[in-house]
Design a protein around this motif. Structure first.
Motif, mmCIF file in Angstrom:
data_model
loop_
_atom_site.group_PDB
_atom_site.id
_atom_site.type_symbol
_atom_site.label_atom_id
_atom_site.label_comp_id
_atom_site.label_asym_id
_atom_site.label_seq_id
_atom_site.Cartn_x
_atom_site.Cartn_y
_atom_site.Cartn_z
ATOM 1 N N ILE A 278 0.841 -1.199 0.000
ATOM 2 C CA ILE A 278 0.000 0.000 0.000
ATOM 3 C C ILE A 278 0.879 1.253 0.000
ATOM 4 O O ILE A 278 1.846 1.351 0.759
ATOM 5 N N GLU A 279 0.485 2.204 -0.830
ATOM 6 C CA GLU A 279 1.165 3.492 -0.900
ATOM 7 C C GLU A 279 0.108 4.582 -0.736
ATOM 8 O O GLU A 279 -0.875 4.619 -1.483
ATOM 9 N N VAL A 280 0.296 5.461 0.259
ATOM 10 C CA VAL A 280 -0.665 6.520 0.547
ATOM 11 C C VAL A 280 -0.044 7.881 0.239
ATOM 12 O O VAL A 280 1.096 8.153 0.629
ATOM 13 N N PHE A 281 -0.799 8.711 -0.477
ATOM 14 C CA PHE A 281 -0.396 10.082 -0.763
ATOM 15 C C PHE A 281 -1.337 11.039 -0.028
ATOM 16 O O PHE A 281 -2.541 10.804 0.041
ATOM 17 N N ASP A 282 -0.805 12.121 0.499
ATOM 18 C CA ASP A 282 -1.645 13.162 1.085
ATOM 19 C C ASP A 282 -0.965 14.502 0.879
ATOM 20 O O ASP A 282 0.244 14.645 1.128
ATOM 21 N N ALA A 283 -1.740 15.485 0.429
ATOM 22 C CA ALA A 283 -1.178 16.803 0.133
ATOM 23 C C ALA A 283 -0.801 17.569 1.392
ATOM 24 O O ALA A 283 -0.010 18.520 1.332
ATOM 25 N N SER A 284 -1.335 17.187 2.544
ATOM 26 C CA SER A 284 -1.030 17.878 3.799
ATOM 27 C C SER A 284 0.283 17.363 4.376
ATOM 28 O O SER A 284 0.883 16.415 3.868
ATOM 29 N N ASP A 285 0.705 17.991 5.463
ATOM 30 C CA ASP A 285 1.986 17.606 6.050
ATOM 31 C C ASP A 285 1.853 16.548 7.138
ATOM 32 O O ASP A 285 2.820 16.247 7.834
ATOM 33 N N GLY A 286 0.663 15.981 7.305
ATOM 34 C CA GLY A 286 0.456 14.937 8.298
ATOM 35 C C GLY A 286 -0.913 14.319 8.140
ATOM 36 O O GLY A 286 -1.738 14.790 7.339
ATOM 37 N N PRO A 287 -1.216 13.243 8.880
ATOM 38 C CA PRO A 287 -2.508 12.559 8.748
ATOM 39 C C PRO A 287 -3.650 13.359 9.349
ATOM 40 O O PRO A 287 -3.447 14.202 10.228
#
Length: 610
Positions: A278-287
Motif C-alpha cells: 500500500i502506498e498513501v499520498f496526502d497533500a497535507s503535512d500529516g494525517p
C-alpha cells in the motif's frame, strides 16, 4: 415481521446437545458433531486439499448455528495454510444464537477452546443484515448474513469454492431446503465448486440435479448410512453489472490511496492486512489534517424507524466500525444518551422502540424519552489514524495527479470534499462543521450526550458541536456564529457542561464534510461518466438497460461520507477490499448498489438531468 431476527427456541439434552424446539432438531450430531463436520462437510468438499496453492478460498454455508463447522474449518486452516493465503467463510442464519448459548454448546470440544474463545469474543450482534468478522493474524474472515434465507441468499454477492448445506432436517425445516435455493447456490459457485451435506432426501437430490449440479451418494457419518457429495458443473449465468460491482480480472498486489484521513487510513489498514503493498499520498503535512482531525469523534448509530435498505446498511456500517476499531489506540467505549431534538424526532424514537433493529445489549429506552446506545465509541483521531497507518508507506505534502498515475495500479480516492475537484459530476456538496473543545483539570470517565448536536467527555478533553452549514469554498475559518450555535446546543444538552466550559479557554475547529444528494457515501469503482450516459441513455426514457457499467480503469472511491466518516470508513474499506480481491462482499447487493458511484449517473438520467 419483527426487525430483530428471532431467537431459536432452545433446550438442552442431558448430554449437552442443543435442540431448537421450533423445528424439533439438534444442532449437531450427538455421535460427535466435530467429526461430523470434518467428514460430511470438509471431506465432502475435498478440504483441506482443495485450498492448497490457492491465494484465496471461499466457503459458503447454509445454517451457521453454533459455529461448529466454522471452527472445524478454522482449526484445519490454522494447521495447513501457507503465507499469503486467505480464507473467507460466508454463512446464512435465520435464528441466531446468543453468544452465551453458543459458548455453552461449543464447550463440549476442549480441543477447540482457543478458537471458540476467539469466535465468542467477536460473536455477531443480534441484527438483521450482514456482519463481517476479521482475524488478520489468522488470514480469515467470517461474513454472516442474518435473516430469512429467501431474502438473504438472493442479495448476497459471492462466488464460493465450497458449500456446506447444513440446515436442520429437510423434513423439519423446509425453508432451508427449498428447491428455489439451488439455482441461487449455482449462481454463486466458482468453477470446480463442491458441496457437502448430511441428507440424501430425494427432493434435495432432484432439486440440486435440476439446478445443474452433479449429485452422488457417499458413506454417511454416525447413524446416517449415506450423505451427498455434490459438484458444480457448467458455468454460472452472468448478470449485467449495472452498478459496477465487478472485480478486476486479476487481484492486484499493490494499491495506491490518495488521502490520509479516516477513509484512506481504514482502506490502507484493511488492504495491508490482506497482504497488499500500500502506498498513501496526502497533500497535507500529516494525517487527518482536514475533516478527520478533530480532537474527539463519536461513533454511534443512526437508526431509522423504517426497515429499508438504507436503514439496514446504516446499522451494518455502525457494527462494522465498532468491530474494526475496538481495541485500537485512541478508542474508548461509552454509552450515548440521545434525547429527541423535536417532536418529529420524538415520534421517530417512539416508532423505533416499538420495533427496534438492535437488541437490549445495544439499545434501550431511557426514562423521560430518548435512547440509550450501549457500547458506542469515542475516538481520538490523533492516536487512532497514525496507528492505522503504522508500517504503511505514506507520502505527505505530495500531490497525486490522476492523469499521471499508472492505471495498472488501482487507485482509491479518499480525498473528502476535494474529490469534487477531481470528479465534478458527482455533485458533492460541502457542509462546514465546527466543534468547540476545552481541556479540563478534571479527568472524567468517557461519556456522550446527543440531541441534534453532541457533547463528549474523555479524560481531560471536552468537545461539543457540530454545526452543519452550507459551504461555498470560502476560506475555512471558525466563526463566532457557529460557536454561538454550539454553545446554545450545549446548554440544551447539559447546562452544567456549558457553565464549566465558559470558565475554560475554548478552542474551535472547522472542517468541510463532503455530502451527496441522498446522504449516502460513495464506495466502489468510478464509472466513465460519458460512456455511461451513452450506454444508459434509455433510462432517461423509462427503459430498462441490462448492460455493464463502463468503468474508469483502476479508479475507486471511498468518500461522500458527510458527518459520519468515522462510521462509514471501516465498512467502505472492507467493500473495496472485496471488490479489488474478488472476495465475498460484506454487504448485500442492494446496499452495494445504494452506495455505488454509478447510482449518481442513473439517478440523474431518470430525472432527465444532463
Amino acid at each position: 415481521m419483527s426487525r430483530l431476527p428471532p431467537r431459536p427456541l432452545l433446550s438442552w439434552k442431558e448430554d449437552g446437545t442443543p435442540v431448537d424446539e421450533r423445528v424439533g432438531d439438534v444442532y449437531f450430531s450427538r455421535h460427535d458433531g466435530l467429526e461430523e463436520a470434518r467428514t460430511v462437510f470438509m471431506k465432502g468438499c475435498g478440504l483441506p486439499q482443495r485450498w492448497e496453492g490457492r491465494d484465496r478460498f471461499t466457503i459458503g454455508e447454509l445454517g451457521f448455528g453454533t459455529g461448529l463447522n466454522f471452527l472445524a474449518v478454522w482449526q484445519t486452516w490454522r494447521q495447513t495454510r501457507q503465507p499469503g493465503q486467505w480464507l473467507h467463510f460466508v454463512s446464512f442464519e435465520g435464528y441466531p444464537l446468543d453468544a452465551e448459548d453458543a459458548a455453552k454448546a461449543l464447550s463440549a470440544w476442549p480441543a477447540l477452546a482457543d478458537l471458540s474463545e476467539k469466535l465468542i469474543a467477536k460473536w455477531p450482534q443480534r441484527a438483521r443484515g450482514v456482519q463481517r468478522l476479521v482475524w488478520p493474524d489468522e488470514a480469515l474472515t467470517l461474513t454472516l448474513h442474518t435473516g430469512e434465507i429467501s431474502e438473504t441468499l438472493p442479495r448476497a454477492q459471492l462466488k464460493a469454492d465450497a458449500w456446506f448445506l447444513d440446515g436442520f432436517s429437510p423434513a423439519k425445516n423446509n425453508a432451508m431446503w427449498s428447491e428455489e435455493l439451488w439455482p441461487l447456490i449455482h449462481e454463486r459457485c466458482r468453477e470446480g465448486s463442491q458441496l457437502g451435506t448430511f441428507t440424501v432426501a430425494g427432493a434435495v437430490r432432484r432439486g440440486l440435479s435440476e439446478a445443474g449440479f452433479e449429485v452422488e451418494k457417499a458413506p454417511g457419518f454416525g447413524f446416517k448410512r449415506e450423505r451427498l457429495e455434490v459438484r458444480f458443473s457448467g458455468e454460472a449465468a452472468g448478470k449485467p453489472d449495472i452498478y459496477g460491482l465487478r472485480s478486476p480480472e486479476a487481484a492486484p498486489r499493490k494499491v495506491r490511496i490518495i488521502g490520509a484521513g479516516i477513509a484512506g487510513a481504514c482502506a490502507a489498514r484493511i488492504l495491508a492486512d490482506r497482504g497488499l503493498d500500500i502506498e498513501v499520498f496526502d497533500a497535507s503535512d500529516g494525517p487527518a489534517s482536514h475533516a478527520s482531525g478533530n480532537p474527539l469523534a463519536l461513533v454511534m448509530p443512526r437508526l431509522d424507524a423504517g426497515d429499508t435498505v438504507q436503514a439496514r446498511l446504516l446499522i451494518d456500517a455502525y457494527l462494522a466500525a465498532r468491530a474494526f476499531y475496538r481495541g485500537r489506540p485512541g478508542v474508548t467505549e461509552t454509552n450515548v444518551t440521545q434525547r429527541p431534538k423535536d417532536a418529529r424526532e420524538e415520534e421517530r424514537f417512539s416508532k423505533l422502540l416499538a420495533d427496534p433493529p438492535l437488541g437490549l445489549e445495544n439499545l434501550e429506552a431511557i426514562r423521560g424519552g430518548g435512547l440509550l446506545h450501549k457500547n458506542a465509541l469515542i475516538l481520538e483521531p490523533a492516536a487512532l489514524i497514525p496507528a492505522l497507518l503504522y508500517g504503511i508507506e505514506v507520502r505527505y505534502s505530495a500531490q497525486a495527479d490522476l492523469a499521471d498515475l499508472d492505471h495498472a495500479i488501482p487507485t482509491i480516492l479518499a480525498t473528502g470534499f476535494g474529490t469534487g475537484d477531481l470528479l465534478a459530476w458527482l455533485g458533492l456538496v460541502g457542509r462546514k462543521g465546527q466543534v468547540e473543545y476545552v481541556s479540563s483539570p478534571v479527568d472524567a470517565p468517557p461519556s456522550a450526550l446527543a440531541s441534534g448536536h453532541y457533547a463528549l467527555a474523555n479524560g481531560t478533553t471536552r468537545l461539543w458541536g457540530a454545526t452543519f452549514e452550507p459551504y461555498e469554498a470560502e476560506p475555512l475559518e471558525p466563526s463566532q456564529s457557529a460557536r454561538s450555535e454550539n454553545m446554545e446546543a450545549l446548554n440544551r444538552l447539559d447546562p452544567y457542561w456549558r457553565q464549566d466550559a465558559r470558565s475554560r479557554d475554548i478552542e474551535s475547529r472547522a472542517g468541510v464534510r463532503a455530502t451527496t444528494p441522498d446522504r449516502l457515501p460513495l464506495i466502489g469503482a468510478v464509472p466513465d461518466v460519458e460512456q455511461a450516459k451513452t450506454v444508459f441513455e434509455g433510462v432517461r426514457h423509462g427503459q430498462t438497460i441490462d448492460a455493464d457499467a463502463p468503468l474508469v480503469p483502476g479508479l475507486y472511491l471511498s468518500g461522500g461520507m458527510g458527518s459520519r466518516g468515522f462510521t462509514w470508513a471501516p465498512w467502505a474499506g472492507e467493500i473495496l477490499a472485496a471488490q479489488l480481491l474478488s472476495e465475498p462482499a460484506p454487504a448485500s447487493i442492494d446496499a452495494l448498489a445504494a452506495v455505488s458511484p454509478m447510482r449518481q449517473i442513473l439517478r440523474d438520467l431518470k430525472r432527465g438531468r444532463s
